[in-house]
Design an enzyme around this catalytic site. Sequence first.
Site, PDB file in Angstrom:
ATOM      1  N   LYS A  49      46.233  33.193  37.242  1.00 57.60           N
ATOM      2  CA  LYS A  49      45.088  33.298  38.160  1.00 57.60           C
ATOM      3  C   LYS A  49      43.895  32.542  37.594  1.00 57.60           C
ATOM      4  O   LYS A  49      43.202  31.818  38.320  1.00 57.60           O
ATOM      5  CB  LYS A  49      44.736  34.770  38.389  1.00 57.60           C
ATOM      6  CG  LYS A  49      45.783  35.528  39.175  1.00 57.60           C
ATOM      7  CD  LYS A  49      45.360  36.950  39.484  1.00 57.60           C
ATOM      8  CE  LYS A  49      45.264  37.821  38.253  1.00 57.60           C
ATOM      9  NZ  LYS A  49      46.570  38.058  37.608  1.00 57.60           N
ATOM     10  N   CYS A  60      39.291  52.949  40.335  1.00 63.85           N
ATOM     11  CA  CYS A  60      40.035  52.416  39.183  1.00 63.85           C
ATOM     12  C   CYS A  60      39.577  52.938  37.832  1.00 63.85           C
ATOM     13  O   CYS A  60      40.389  53.028  36.917  1.00 63.85           O
ATOM     14  CB  CYS A  60      40.017  50.884  39.186  1.00 63.85           C
ATOM     15  SG  CYS A  60      38.396  50.120  39.055  1.00 63.85           S
TER      16      CYS A  60
END
Length: 831
Positions: free
Chosen positions: A85, A181
């Site tokens: 990425k 998260c």
Amino acid sequence: MTLTRRDLIKAQAAATAAAAAGLPVSALAQPVTGGAEALRIRWSKAPCRFCGTGCGVMVGTRDGQVVATHGDTQAEVNRGLNCVKGYFLSKIMYGEDRLTTPLLRMKDGVYHKEGEFAPVSWDEAFDVMAAQAKRVLKEKGPKAVGMFGSGQWTIWEGYAASKLMRAGFRSNNLDPNARHCMASAATAFMRTFGMDEPMGCYDDFEAADAFVLWGSNMAEMHPILWSRLTDRRLSHEHVRVAVLSTFTHRSMDLADTPIIFRPGTDLAILNYIAHHIISTGRVNRDFVDRHTNFALGATDIGYGLRPEHQLQLAAKGAADAGAMTPTDFETFAALVSEYTLEKAAEISGVEPALLEELAELYADPDRKVMSLWTMGFNQHVRGVWANHMVYNLHLLTGKISEPGNSPFSLTGQPSACGTAREVGTFAHRLPADMVVTNPEHRAHAEEIWKLPAGLLPDWVGAHAVEQDRKLHDGEINFYWVQVNNNMQAAPNIDQETYPGYRNPENFIVVSDAYPTVTGRCADLVLPAAMWVEKEGAYGNAERRTHFWHQLVEAPGEARSDLWQLMEFSKRFTTDEVWPEEILSAAPAYRGKTLFEVLFANGSVDRFPASDVNPDHANHEAALFGFYPQKGLFEEYAAFGRGHGHDLAPFDTYHEVRGLRWPVVEGEETRWRYREGFDPYVKPGEGLRFYGKPDGRAVILGVPYEPPAESPDEEFGFWLVTGRVLEHWHSGSMTLRVPELYKAFPGAVCFMHPEDARSRGLNRGSEVRVISRRGEIRTRLETRGRNRMPRGVVFVPWFDASQLINKVTLDANDPISRQTDFKKCAVKIEAV
């Protein structure tokens, strides 16, 4: 400026000299890849836009566009490496469908909830937006306005949002997507140590003798850190790796001790390890006696569901889920003694020999252990307990706060630590671990922010899941979403999230760079600048704060979230949003705009626009006439300096590759709480957990409790959701990179091949994944990277055409309020 060959030679000589002396290396002093052609490219440093690792990259620009990136060889975090990425960072801003103008739902030329999106000017967008906010504030008050932010906000964007919401609109209904998260990790840090964030750092990867991964597929989700772990394992024969998960994934390839357990039963395994340490006489009694206290947690605490849900009604401890009662070592030992090897194996389904092998890694006094975890631990209805339990193991053995001995919570967003946690954009937090319920903390914030006494609200705002419920029920009516894709990311979206966004009483604003599922459900969409289209700062998982300059202009009328927040504040006066009793007691504030009070307050605006580096643009400074990023940062830093959260001066960060706080007298801190490393630990103290008044950490005794929902005769599979290497979160950036899209174009349902065959299904079969809440269609995958045990399926959530969160359950940890995306019951049917 463009690098000449002479500049390059000088810069590389400077880099060599600085590295030899152990000094920070300037952004210019970089090897340049690409040969002579690259010398016509202008290179600048920045942190990566994706996960919380905080890799450094060099960004190459030419003709006003990012044309290349490469790993920063002088960045300590990644040492020149990029994951796949990061390799394609230069393409994330150039998708064909970038948003370039505000879009408002309109019918017959005016705003209408059921209208079609039409382009409008920023003035018209803010006029309608302000009118809606004022309407809601007048009719219902501050508790009816809300904001959902992000661990992708820059530090000053999150800080400005907190000021606007808490001080401007007097509402604590501000929460980040980091609630989904990192909330369990943050909550357990605070409860155990009195301060948030890891005490260790990435240097532990080069010092540990064992690595234990709890619910973390580092090979795909944190590949650069995985490369450091792999290097340590393969170059030192004595090093061992244990990986615990509910299915086999790529991180298992390196595991000496691979453990597949039944979903949710990690709690039983953790208590067994504590029992093993105690029963085999390996407790570090000197450490425990000097540095810890014991407590018991409340039990039967429910599952964070709506109050009328039968599981909530039946939960006896739900009213005070976070309660901790002081106890002693003997009582704690008695609690964990129930988790024998045989019982832990029975509950978890793990072979006893593997559990014993795992326990010995922690119990061996000569082995340094680094525990690593992320969503498997945190997205858990008992995520706070799980975090506590791993701290228990490190505290019982004294394996903490020194090189190689480190309980380390990994983060998934680039500034979940630096913005959501350190700045305090959670519904209950202020900067530097301060909280809205503490009157001294509120008074301190009012002093730094130059506000009238008593202005800041004392109530805890709505957390992420609760915000969706309140939108659904019409209790929050004005809502601003920035830098997240909540309609794709939230749990149980069909029943809870979507109805709230389309509730006719509500006005929903979404700021984003691309069209998303969330934007399509909004009433107003504001085009946002991305990454190096603005000056920014992130804070990564090892407490490293890293800055970057604006390197290119945003397309069209796209503007940074910081500009949006500050410019919008000009539309309100204190008379419109503050109560009369505050203004009567502080008449000097009457008639002022929120912009004047919050941002042109003599603190934020004290640095002139001329302070901006002349080699770089700064859109916000050019428009506001002062340097807002510097002013906001220095005002924010005042919260932490002298309180264990010290940050360096603003300008320092533009010269270095980030510094790990606390930064005292120019020196960063690698290991907190330990004498010789942490300036807050005095000579002779050895170790002190100074976040707690008595300097002691808490060892918490809690039991195993089952998940909120388990498979049954009708819904016979566990569903686990998560990510894949090629895509990040909802895919709104990575799916627009052609190479990443081609590598993994759509989500699939990973299933054990025998489970597929027993249902007459094959690899590639189209199936329905159905829960009690909703369903999606997808295709089966029975091979590849994720190898499922019988009875468990995995579906990644990056694909907007397959909204797996229609299926998930909105259960959450009753203490941290973090959602459990890892455990719900589904059935799989052929289409």
